[in-house]
Design an enzyme around this catalytic site. Structure first.
Site, PDB file in Angstrom:
ATOM      1  N   HIS A   1       4.456 -33.647 -77.488  1.00 13.12           N
ATOM      2  CA  HIS A   1       4.028 -35.043 -77.694  1.00 13.12           C
ATOM      3  C   HIS A   1       4.630 -35.554 -79.005  1.00 13.12           C
ATOM      4  O   HIS A   1       3.963 -36.220 -79.801  1.00 13.12           O
ATOM      5  CB  HIS A   1       2.501 -35.147 -77.751  1.00 13.12           C
ATOM      6  CG  HIS A   1       1.795 -34.630 -76.536  1.00 13.12           C
ATOM      7  ND1 HIS A   1       1.722 -35.334 -75.353  1.00 13.12           N
ATOM      8  CD2 HIS A   1       1.123 -33.474 -76.321  1.00 13.12           C
ATOM      9  CE1 HIS A   1       1.031 -34.644 -74.457  1.00 13.12           C
ATOM     10  NE2 HIS A   1       0.671 -33.509 -75.016  1.00 13.12           N
TER      11      HIS A   1
ATOM     12  N   GLU B   1       7.240 -36.577 -74.870  1.00 10.19           N
ATOM     13  CA  GLU B   1       6.614 -36.613 -73.555  1.00 10.19           C
ATOM     14  C   GLU B   1       7.667 -36.918 -72.482  1.00 10.19           C
ATOM     15  O   GLU B   1       8.674 -37.572 -72.742  1.00 10.19           O
ATOM     16  CB  GLU B   1       5.505 -37.654 -73.532  1.00 10.19           C
ATOM     17  CG  GLU B   1       4.331 -37.281 -74.426  1.00 10.19           C
ATOM     18  CD  GLU B   1       3.225 -38.323 -74.450  1.00 10.19           C
ATOM     19  OE1 GLU B   1       3.348 -39.351 -73.757  1.00 10.19           O
ATOM     20  OE2 GLU B   1       2.227 -38.106 -75.170  1.00 10.19           O
TER      21      GLU B   1
ATOM     22  N   SER C   1       3.055 -29.268 -72.703  1.00  8.96           N
ATOM     23  CA  SER C   1       2.120 -29.520 -73.798  1.00  8.96           C
ATOM     24  C   SER C   1       1.663 -28.195 -74.415  1.00  8.96           C
ATOM     25  O   SER C   1       2.467 -27.480 -74.988  1.00  8.96           O
ATOM     26  CB  SER C   1       0.946 -30.370 -73.294  1.00  8.96           C
ATOM     27  OG  SER C   1       0.134 -30.816 -74.348  1.00  8.96           O
TER      28      SER C   1
END
Length: 291
Positions: A178, A205, A136
């Site tokens: 994401h 993800e 992330s």
């Protein structure tokens, strides 16, 4: 920040951006592959949970990597720029065989780590062959040009993305995470319009891009990696677009790659999983250098 220089006898370590939301319970194939690249039972992994403000993040990843057989796992409790100058933390990185940067807020990461002894140590160790993974926010911060924020669920428009300096492990790509889950294609296209030299990587993800020292990328995980190549772009309206105006971007190339697909960052070419290349990102090549 430019990538750290390599000695002629050294090969850059893997750079492993992960799109966030990775499987931490079942197969954990991304974490497992990272532990293997870090040395398995002989691995000395250092976790950097600075992007997260949850007190449990560092300990959680320590447990995951120990469960997967890593010989030694520690995390750095860095919460300020002063912490980044602590010689004990630099020493831990200097002996690490794998470095993992957790998710959270990438601007928190860049403003705390940027220009410090810790940032220099991460780059130095990667240049010396140590694998560096990040999920992330930890993925976004790896590149020289970092997506600091922006809008989801929009097309490419002026102002859709904010850029900031990253750690500079690679200057070949710009990374968003994401990706499909938050509909971020528009902001990656916008980011690519600023500098067509960069290859845009949109990582889903539970998906990672394992970028080897030969600049070959392999997709690992349950989602996809979207590659935006603006290198042959014939027209961009970014330079004179008004705030919020839709952009015209002509001549882009987009590849969407599932698990096992590979992408040559030098040749800007994608390959299916069954392509016979004679080499792959998980097998080092003699004489190759990093991104």
């Amino acid at each position: 920040m430019c990538p750290a220089k390599l000695n002629r006898t050294e090969e850059r370590g893997f750079i492993i951006p992960i799109g966030g939301g990775e499987d931490r319970v079942k197969d954990r194939q991304i974490h497992r592959r990272f532990v293997e690249l870090s040395g398995g039972a002989a691995a000395d992994i250092v976790v950097i949970p600075t992007a997260s403000q949850l007190e449990t993040t560092g300990a959680d990843y320590n447990r995951i990597f120990r469960d997967l057989g890593a010989g030694r796992v520690e995390y750095l409790p860095i919460t300020s720029r002063a912490d980044c100058e602590d010689p004990r933390y630099v020493e831990m990185l200097d002996r690490a065989t794998g470095i993992f940067i957790t998710g959270g807020n990438q601007l928190r990461l860049s403003t705390i780590l940027g220009g410090t002894a810790i940032a220099q140590a991460i780059r130095r160790r990667n240049a010396a062959g140590v694998a560096v993974a990040g999920t992330s926010a930890g993925a976004s911060v790896m590149s020289e040009h970092m997506i600091g924020g922006g809008q989801s669920n929009v097309g490419p428009v002026e102002g859709a993305v904010t850029l900031a300096p990253g750690l500079g492990l690679t200057n070949a790509v710009i990374i968003d995470q994401h990706f499909t889950q938050r509909n971020r294609l528009g902001r990656l296209l916008t980011a690519s319009s600023y500098n067509p030299f960069l290859i845009g990587l949109g990582i889903d993800e539970d998906t990672a891009a394992f970028i080897g020292p030969n600049n070959m990328l392999e997709v690992v995980g349950s989602g996809t990696v979207t590659v935006v190549d603006a290198g042959q772009m014939t027209h961009s309206s970014m330079w004179n677009a008004r705030p919020g105006q839709a952009l015209s971007l002509l001549g882009l190339r987009v590849d969407v790659m599932g698990e096992g697909c590979r992408y040559d960052l030098r040749e800007r070419k994608a390959f299916p999983p069954d392509a016979e290349l004679g080499h792959g990102p998980l097998a080092a090549e003699d004489g190759t250098k990093g991104a």
